[in-house]
Design an enzyme around this catalytic site. Structure first.
Site, short mmCIF file in Angstrom:
data_model
loop_
_atom_site.label_atom_id
_atom_site.label_comp_id
_atom_site.label_asym_id
_atom_site.label_seq_id
_atom_site.Cartn_x
_atom_site.Cartn_y
_atom_site.Cartn_z
N ASP A 2 0.79 -1.25 0.00
CA ASP A 2 0.00 0.00 0.00
C ASP A 2 0.82 1.30 0.00
O ASP A 2 1.79 1.41 0.75
CB ASP A 2 -0.86 0.11 1.27
CG ASP A 2 -1.58 -1.16 1.60
OD1 ASP A 2 -1.61 -2.07 0.77
OD2 ASP A 2 -2.10 -1.23 2.73
N ASP A 27 -5.12 1.06 9.55
CA ASP A 27 -4.99 1.94 8.39
C ASP A 27 -5.66 3.31 8.60
O ASP A 27 -6.55 3.71 7.83
CB ASP A 27 -5.55 1.26 7.12
CG ASP A 27 -5.03 -0.16 6.93
OD1 ASP A 27 -3.96 -0.46 7.47
OD2 ASP A 27 -5.71 -0.97 6.26
N TRP A 31 -3.28 -8.91 -3.95
CA TRP A 31 -2.82 -9.91 -2.99
C TRP A 31 -2.96 -11.29 -3.59
O TRP A 31 -3.80 -11.51 -4.46
CB TRP A 31 -3.64 -9.84 -1.70
CG TRP A 31 -3.27 -8.67 -0.83
CD1 TRP A 31 -4.04 -7.57 -0.57
CD2 TRP A 31 -2.05 -8.49 -0.10
NE1 TRP A 31 -3.37 -6.71 0.28
CE2 TRP A 31 -2.15 -7.26 0.58
CE3 TRP A 31 -0.88 -9.25 0.04
CZ2 TRP A 31 -1.13 -6.77 1.38
CZ3 TRP A 31 0.14 -8.76 0.85
CH2 TRP A 31 0.00 -7.54 1.51
#
Ligand code: FRU
Length: 492
Positions: free
Chosen positions: A39, A164, A303
């Protein structure tokens, strides 16, 4: 002694960056000098430059104990690598400095990130921490970390999956949206509030569960415009009830409006942010000059996918998208390739109209192509060499874009499921399609009418150096323009 430090990471990078095999390495998308990235984190405009931090494991081309890598750019194209900003070196982040964001306050750059902690009994805890810097390069972690921990999580929400934070300012107060799930495995987003970025309080479940949020929300980002607001977020384990299609990870753009009395987001519409294979965890930076404009960068990877650069020991993995500018226009959120990027394109071939009664072929060594489909309903664009190819099929009649990487190096998940062909339904009837495409060494990013995008990696043994345009109907594509960023030897 702690195992990981920024000093150790920086020394490792210095000593190993020349061991990276550049065969598949991007020319203009950002990738780490060595090792793994996922990310984008802390995307922020600071002292007139765009800073990008990122999930980083320098020591291998796989995910590992996360650090924050760091780079900055003036134009979204030329990136300057900076020192690794954070390492997992404290008890409150010992198993990973996970994703988070950045904000400037009184000239000081603050980072807010998730500390990932594995307990001895095998359980996970995730807490939120702060680090700051006055030079934008060297960061100090706050003495009183964590600033938000399990004790601040509302009843019924997970203290293991709580991560996050994306921080923003509104009316003189600071807020953070944080990815979360309920105890019964339903994705949601929590809102916290602070006056100084150091002391935080729980405010609300700003985005309660709905069917798009799967069983966990990752990397929520809330952007505020004049007329409406939008969440960019990624959800885990989402199943489309109508088609039965299952997405282990998916990124949404959710338009609506925050009610600042209840602190709850009212949803108007939900759409996939991007229709390709590789677009995850986008994060935005507010423009320094225009409160109605944000720059977004996403991880251009998915992913659980095989990665040719890892399989072949190239010592790097993962890249970012080009920066996109998000705006609100006529009640919609639009996505443009960053204008700073566009200023750096030099035209190789001026606008021309191409009649597709017969197919069109030419040599192609460019980074960018744009054209308009107005009189033509369908167009197949192929980039190829003697043995390999990628295809983008633009079908205005059926309102679909299809991307195929069948004739490239295979990409599968861990069960061997192939990811070689993807189609994206769009809705642009009765209007010309203005298409812009960025082609890097191992990725393609397609923009249609600055609204729909399709982003995917592909890996080929050799460069794709021929362009073929064909159509099942006859007609013309107009304003075909081909361009290049700097040539390889000019790059710095
Ligand atoms: C999303 C994510 C985040 C987490 C980070 C770990 O891709 O799983 O939720 O913070 O990556 O690297």
């Amino acid at each position: 002694m702690t195992k990981f430090t920024t000093k150790k990471a920086n020394e490792y990078t210095e000593n190993h960056k020349n061991k990276v095999d550049k065969k598949f390495y991007p020319k203009f998308n950002f990738a780490a000098p060595v090792g793994w990235i996922n990310d984008p984190n802390g995307v922020v405009v600071y002292n007139d430059e765009l800073h990008l931090f990122y999930q980083h494991y320098p020591y291998d081309s796989v995910h590992g104990p996360m650090h924050w890598g760091h780079a900055k750019t003036k134009d979204g194209l030329n990136w300057e690598d900076l020192e690794v900003a954070l390492a997992p070196d404290e008890p409150y982040d010992k198993d990973g400095v996970f994703s988070g964001s950045a904000i400037e306050k009184d000239g000081r750059l603050y980072l807010m990130y998730t500390g990932h902690i594995g307990l001895d009994n095998g359980e996970i805890r995730q807490v939120q921490n702060i680090a700051f810097s006055d030079d934008g390069i060297h960061f100090e972690k706050y003495d009183n970390n964590p600033v938000i921990s399990g004790d601040d999580v509302p009843e019924g929400s997970s203290i293991a999956d709580f991560r996050d934070p994306k921080v923003f300012e509104k009316d003189g107060r600071y807020y953070a949206v944080i990815g979360s799930k309920t105890d019964d495995e339903k994705g949601q987003v929590l809102l916290y509030v602070s006056d100084d970025l150091l002391t935080w309080e729980f405010q609300s479940v700003i985005l309660p569960y709905n069917k798009f949020l799967g069983d966990m929300v990752e990397c929520p980002d809330l952007i505020l415009f004049e007329e409406q607001d939008a969440f960019l977020l990624s959800a885990m384990n989402y199943t489309d009830k109508e088609t039965g299609e299952y997405f282990p990870h998916i990124s949404w753009l959710i338009e609506g409006k925050v009610d600042w009395d209840s602190h709850v987001f009212d949803i108007n519409s939900v759409r996939k942010i991007d229709g390709g294979f590789d677009y995850y965890a986008p994060q935005t930076a507010l423009s320094a000059t225009n409160p109605n404009e944000y720059t977004a960068i996403a991880w251009q990877q998915g992913w659980n996918r095989t990665l040719p650069t890892h399989d072949r020991d190239h010592n790097w993995a993962g890249q970012m998208t080009v920066p996109r500018v998000l705006k609100e226009e006529k009640g919609q959120i639009t996505q443009y390739p960053s204008p700073k990027l566009m200023n750096n394109i030099s035209t190789v071939s001026e606008a021309q109209n191409i009649d597709l009664k017969k197919s069109y072929q030419s040599e192609f060594t460019a980074d960018y192509i744009q054209f308009t489909m107005d009189s033509i309903d369908q167009l197949k664009l192929t980039l190829k060499n003697n043995a390999e190819s990628i295809v983008v099929d633009f079908d205005r009649e059926n309102q679909v874009i299809e991307f195929s990487r069948k004739e490239t190096i295979e990409i599968t998940d861990s069960d061997g499921k192939l990811f070689d062909d993807i189609s994206y339904s769009i809705s642009l009837e009765d209007t010309p399609w203005d298409v812009e495409i960025f082609i890097d060494r191992s990725s393609i990013q397609v923009f249609v009418n600055n609204y729909y995008t399709l982003t995917s990696t592909f890996y080929t043994e050799n460069l794709l150096d021929k362009l073929v345009l064909e159509s099942s109907t006859s007609g013309t594509i107009s304003d075909v323009k081909i361009g290049n960023f700097w040539s390889e030897d000019e790059g710095d």
